[in-house]
Design a protein around this motif. Structure first.
Motif, PDB file in Angstrom:
ATOM      1  N   ASP A 140       0.813  -1.224   0.000  1.00 37.36           N
ATOM      2  CA  ASP A 140       0.000   0.000   0.000  1.00 37.36           C
ATOM      3  C   ASP A 140       0.846   1.274   0.000  1.00 37.36           C
ATOM      4  N   GLY A 141       2.020   1.184  -0.633  1.00 43.35           N
ATOM      5  CA  GLY A 141       2.869   2.364  -0.748  1.00 43.35           C
ATOM      6  C   GLY A 141       3.708   2.674   0.477  1.00 43.35           C
ATOM      7  N   ARG A 142       3.602   1.875   1.512  1.00 41.89           N
ATOM      8  CA  ARG A 142       4.392   2.123   2.728  1.00 41.89           C
ATOM      9  C   ARG A 142       5.786   1.521   2.570  1.00 41.89           C
ATOM     10  N   TYR A 143       6.762   2.144   3.200  1.00 44.11           N
ATOM     11  CA  TYR A 143       8.131   1.624   3.196  1.00 44.11           C
ATOM     12  C   TYR A 143       8.907   2.235   4.347  1.00 44.11           C
ATOM     13  N   ASP A 144      10.051   1.668   4.649  1.00 43.14           N
ATOM     14  CA  ASP A 144      10.949   2.187   5.682  1.00 43.14           C
ATOM     15  C   ASP A 144      12.121   2.889   5.008  1.00 43.14           C
ATOM     16  N   GLU A 145      12.367   4.117   5.404  1.00 41.42           N
ATOM     17  CA  GLU A 145      13.528   4.841   4.880  1.00 41.42           C
ATOM     18  C   GLU A 145      14.819   4.367   5.529  1.00 41.42           C
ATOM     19  N   GLN A 146      14.748   3.906   6.766  1.00 44.95           N
ATOM     20  CA  GLN A 146      15.913   3.409   7.482  1.00 44.95           C
ATOM     21  C   GLN A 146      15.657   1.952   7.873  1.00 44.95           C
ATOM     22  N   ILE A 147      16.635   1.084   7.623  1.00 46.83           N
ATOM     23  CA  ILE A 147      16.483  -0.343   7.855  1.00 46.83           C
ATOM     24  C   ILE A 147      17.538  -0.803   8.845  1.00 46.83           C
ATOM     25  N   MET A 148      17.077  -1.530   9.870  1.00 47.63           N
ATOM     26  CA  MET A 148      18.003  -2.076  10.859  1.00 47.63           C
ATOM     27  C   MET A 148      18.840  -3.184  10.207  1.00 47.63           C
ATOM     28  N   VAL A 149      20.153  -3.110  10.366  1.00 51.05           N
ATOM     29  CA  VAL A 149      21.061  -4.115   9.819  1.00 51.05           C
ATOM     30  C   VAL A 149      22.108  -4.471  10.868  1.00 51.05           C
ATOM     31  N   TYR A 150      22.605  -5.700  10.775  1.00 51.48           N
ATOM     32  CA  TYR A 150      23.663  -6.139  11.677  1.00 51.48           C
ATOM     33  C   TYR A 150      24.657  -6.963  10.873  1.00 51.48           C
ATOM     34  N   PRO A 151      25.932  -6.946  11.225  1.00 44.44           N
ATOM     35  CA  PRO A 151      26.920  -7.737  10.486  1.00 44.44           C
ATOM     36  C   PRO A 151      26.998  -9.159  10.985  1.00 44.44           C
ATOM     37  N   GLY A 152      26.919 -10.114  10.055  1.00 38.40           N
ATOM     38  CA  GLY A 152      27.182 -11.509  10.372  1.00 38.40           C
ATOM     39  C   GLY A 152      28.691 -11.739  10.300  1.00 38.40           C
ATOM     40  N   GLY A 153      29.266 -12.219  11.372  1.00 32.92           N
ATOM     41  CA  GLY A 153      30.717 -12.419  11.399  1.00 32.92           C
ATOM     42  C   GLY A 153      31.108 -13.193  12.641  1.00 32.92           C
ATOM     43  N   GLY A 154      32.238 -12.809  13.211  1.00 32.51           N
ATOM     44  CA  GLY A 154      32.695 -13.456  14.431  1.00 32.51           C
ATOM     45  C   GLY A 154      33.032 -14.916  14.244  1.00 32.51           C
ATOM     46  N   TYR A 155      33.595 -15.261  13.082  1.00 29.94           N
ATOM     47  CA  TYR A 155      33.975 -16.644  12.800  1.00 29.94           C
ATOM     48  C   TYR A 155      35.235 -17.021  13.589  1.00 29.94           C
ATOM     49  N   TYR A 156      35.571 -18.283  13.520  1.00 32.02           N
ATOM     50  CA  TYR A 156      36.790 -18.765  14.166  1.00 32.02           C
ATOM     51  C   TYR A 156      37.966 -18.512  13.229  1.00 32.02           C
TER      52      TYR A 156
END
Length: 392
Positions: A140-156
């Motif tokens: 219905d034309g709605r959207y978010d101008e800002q999107i929450m994001v997080y980095p996937g990482g922290g591997y061994y």
């Protein structure tokens, strides 16, 4: 308009890292280009697609089944009613024709990569960014101008388990991320607690750190880790056991009051619905991480949103795995909870537009047509090189 050609190739995303189950030293993905006869600024409109990390390239399925079905179809049967663009639902139905229900896995991954390229084409021909097209057609034309994001990482990291992890977390903090994720389960509990402590020395508050076991634990181990990390108030405790072990997930929910997350290795709407029905997932705090690029694509993800909402699951509690621009467009245009990013690994395919920063854990999207591949020049160059496409 017509599809002129569909190309696919295998691209390496090898990294010297590991999680609780696998190392990524030989990891590959499928990359795809759909070339059309629509000309813009003197060049054919081309849609690009690929699937997320963690599943190897799917060239056999693509070349023997999915792509031939599109090329053999009557061209008009793939178009919208106006005949001026592809219809994603008709295209999806065609390449999935003669496939039996169930058996989700590598087929879902192949379809996810192909479907991404289809939507990139559609948005480009429409002359709109994908997030805006999704907003107009399905929200219905709605959207978010800002999107929450997080980095996937922290591997061994071989030889630098804690120091390398802390350096990585400092990088995420400096880049503007509010929440970061690290791997657990690839060592014993004592070692992992030392690693978590090291990450928190950089990030501070437990709500800035999520942990991911990549499906490694049995119930006893899952509960032991739960007891150890509960006082830390972490952002979430992710994919603790086998992705289809809903009984384990439900039992864990009885003992762990903090947020849980899972679903990146569920490749169908039906499996995600069963997770909600039988996995003890709590809509007020938990997260479902189904990845459209691994689970039949955006076309099927639209069905997933509808089906999970019918079960009382808010779309704001969806947070796709994968770290790609497709999920970011979905998050903006369909207003789900956010999405993962891979700014440090699986390059050049991880991360978002090069010219849009992360601020306070949020980002935005470019206003140019398509998914946004052109805003990652190194990735676009790699796609074209592997697909042997000469453009411009």
């Amino acid at each position: 308009m017509r599809i002129v050609e569909i190309r696919d190739a295998v691209a390496p995303i090898a990294s010297p890292i590991r999680n609780a189950f696998i190392d990524f030293s030989k990891m590959t993905i499928s990359v795809i280009a759909i070339v059309t006869d629509v000309i813009r600024e003197g060049e054919p409109v081309i849609g690009y697609g690929f699937h997320s990390n963690g599943r190897y390239a799917q060239q056999g399925i693509l070349r023997s089944r999915l792509i031939p079905r599109l090329l053999e179809a009557e061209p008009d049967t793939l178009l919208n009613d106006a005949g001026d663009n592809l219809d994603a639902h008709r295209v999806w139905a065609r390449f999935m024709h003669n496939e039996k229900p169930g058996g989700h896995g590598d087929r879902a991954v192949a379809a996810g990569a192909l479907d991404m390229a289809v939507w990139d084409v559609i948005a480009k021909i429409e002359g709109k960014p994908l997030w805006r097209l999704l907003s107009e057609r399905y929200n219905d034309g709605r959207y978010d101008e800002q999107i929450m994001v997080y980095p996937g990482g922290g591997y061994y990291y071989p030889g630098k388990e804690i120091s390398g992890l802390q350096d990585e977390m400092r990088g995420y903090d400096a880049a503007g991320y509010q929440v970061a994720k690290m791997k657990i389960g690839g060592a014993d509990l004592e070692t992992d607690l030392a690693r978590i402590t090291g990450a928190l020395e950089v990030l501070g508050d437990g709500q800035r750190l999520a942990v991911d076991a990549n499906g490694k634990f049995d119930l006893d181990t899952a509960l032991a880790y739960a007891r150890a990390i509960e006082p830390l108030n972490l952002f979430w405790y992710e994919e603790v056991g086998d992705p289809l072990d809903y009984a384990l997930q439900a039992e864990l929910a009885e003992h762990y009051p903090g947020a849980m997350a899972t679903g990146e290795n569920l490749f169908s709407t039906q499996d995600v619905c069963n997770l909600i029905r039988f996995g003890g997932m709590r809509a007020d705090r938990d997260w479902i991480q189904a990845d459209p690029a691994l689970a039949y694509g955006l076309t099927e993800y639209l069905n997933l949103i509808e089906a999970t909402e019918a079960l009382g699951w808010p779309r704001r509690r969806l947070m796709p795995h994968g770290g790609h621009q497709l999920a970011l467009s979905i998050a903006a245009g369909l207003q789900i909870g956010g999405t993962e990013s891979y700014p440090a690994v699986f390059q050049p395919y991880g991360g978002f537009a090069d010219d849009i920063p992360i601020v306070g854990g949020y980002t935005s999207l470019p206003d140019s047509p398509g998914i946004g591949m052109e805003h990652k020049p190194k990735m676009l160059a790699a796609l074209r090189e592997h697909l042997e496409l000469e453009v411009g």
